[in-house]
Design an enzyme around this catalytic site. Sequence first.
Site, PDB file in Angstrom:
ATOM      1  N   GLU A  72       0.902  -1.638   0.193  1.00 49.73           N
ATOM      2  CA  GLU A  72      -0.473   0.294  -0.206  1.00 49.73           C
ATOM      3  C   GLU A  72       0.722   1.193   0.346  1.00 49.73           C
ATOM      4  OE1 GLU A  72      -2.777  -0.102  -0.751  1.00 49.73           O
ATOM      5  OE2 GLU A  72      -3.527  -1.864  -0.742  1.00 49.73           O
ATOM      6  N   CYS A 228     -14.231   1.279 -13.552  1.00 52.94           N
ATOM      7  CA  CYS A 228     -14.745   1.945 -13.631  1.00 52.94           C
ATOM      8  C   CYS A 228     -13.365   3.745 -13.078  1.00 52.94           C
ATOM      9  CB  CYS A 228     -15.596   2.287 -11.969  1.00 52.94           C
ATOM     10  SG  CYS A 228     -16.005   4.588 -11.605  1.00 52.94           S
ATOM     11  N   CYS A 235     -19.036   0.575 -18.462  1.00 53.46           N
ATOM     12  CA  CYS A 235     -19.867   0.796 -17.313  1.00 53.46           C
ATOM     13  C   CYS A 235     -20.957  -0.906 -17.285  1.00 53.46           C
ATOM     14  CB  CYS A 235     -21.281   1.614 -17.799  1.00 53.46           C
ATOM     15  SG  CYS A 235     -20.598   3.610 -17.340  1.00 53.46           S
ATOM     16  N   CYS A 238     -19.392  -3.322 -15.245  1.00 55.49           N
ATOM     17  CA  CYS A 238     -20.255  -2.884 -13.715  1.00 55.49           C
ATOM     18  C   CYS A 238     -20.928  -4.422 -13.358  1.00 55.49           C
ATOM     19  CB  CYS A 238     -19.779  -2.025 -14.222  1.00 55.49           C
ATOM     20  SG  CYS A 238     -20.301  -1.465 -11.852  1.00 55.49           S
ATOM     21  N   CYS A 244     -25.571   2.570  -9.854  1.00 54.70           N
ATOM     22  CA  CYS A 244     -25.228   3.183 -10.441  1.00 54.70           C
ATOM     23  C   CYS A 244     -26.011   4.390 -10.541  1.00 54.70           C
ATOM     24  CB  CYS A 244     -23.927   3.062 -11.749  1.00 54.70           C
ATOM     25  SG  CYS A 244     -23.162   4.668 -11.297  1.00 54.70           S
TER      26      CYS A 244
END
Length: 471
Positions: A72, A228, A235, A238, A244
Amino acid sequence: MVKRKLKDTFADKGPGDGMSNPPIHDFKDEEKREFRKCLVAWFKENQRDLPWRKHLTNPDIDQRAYAVWVSEIMLQQTQVATVIDYYKRWMKKWPTLQDLAKASLEEVNEMWAGLGYYSRGRRLLEGAQKVVKEFSGKMPRTAETLLKHLPGVGRYTAGAIASIAYGQTTGIVDGNVIRVLCRMRVIGANSTSQPVQNKLWSLADEIVDPDQPGDFNQGMMELGATVCTPKSPNCDLCPVQNLCLAKSMVDKNKLRNGNKLGVISRTSVPDIECAADQCELCLPENEAWDEKEGVQNYPRKSGKKAARVERTSVCVLCKKSETEELQYYLVQRSQKGLLAGLWEFPSVKMEEDDENSHHTVHEILQKSCGLLVPPSTQSMVVGEVEHIFSHIHQTYIVQSLVVSESEIDSSNIHTENGRWVTREEFSSAAVSTAMKKVLKALETSSSGKKKKKPTDTDKNQKSITSFFTKK
């Protein structure tokens, strides 16, 4: 001003509570359940094969946390493709937190060289040493304690470690999550504003899957990174497209306008309206919804602050060793500030009134590291090298100078802040990408690959090749 109302499509009753729906910027309870189910299933099926994920099956909870922590920190402001090789080399050299704690800052800087934002590596080292010294090698066990005790660990990183390594039910908000949530709940205000940040963290904590928080949070980041995306989002792939609102706005406008593209005003967007008056989360009234942009209308960011322009004079000081191998002189930067602790060629920052001139190599060497060379020693103008830091547009005015052992005071060479390195040693040293560009410019110039029209300043200067062949 007339208060905007939720349209009929979004005004049915809540699940069994007799209450009306929450505002469009919130999720209903059934939406949360569907979001979790669809996203986690999608992630398990579509997650990328990334090296740090292989460590998540380690039964040692501290090792899991260490692996997530390193990944991270490396991924902050850096693309996944760039991080992969760095992560593999890092974990090979320091497979455990205890191994890292024994490393020197010089070793960490060498490993980090080229990855940018060098303070990240230093803070990883400081954090590992703190965990070993103060916590007997045991990582803090919650997002709250990780945030409190580990240097360089912010709210997002603490949440990522806690949810992915420990299974703590806590949300995370990074660039990918911001994009997903702003599109899902049509949050159009500046995404860096405090009201929006507060709302995003609240949403992230509300929707995270309590049974599989690690998979859910990784799924959110994966969705933003692969589907996204900032530009050209897919889309149709997704897993939560039905939830959404930005996509719903796109679909409804296509139907209403006969698929004709164009810019329409905020007030003419049908069916999805915020019930709040002067909402801090909505697209500003004075901004238009651009149908060509579709879901890319979200999120909105404030304009980037222009990078500061700086110019720096650099001298690449060279000499041939007894074996005729070319060596370069490097000096170490301060342990604080930009590129802290890294090695570089002797350099002097140019003031604003120096814009149209440059320091001589003799001035650079004396001001940056106190080295003196005979005034008669001639140099070569290499040219300008540009490098963009996150907040600085840096231009290096590069010159080179070749000296013999007798032309420089060797007593000043081997201080702790200065050293000679071979070309091979330079490649593995803790030097910045900018300095690698500088050396490449010199090598290109001296090899004749790049022809530069001589200026009045350097017409009488000898080329580096003449120094090498001088008898």
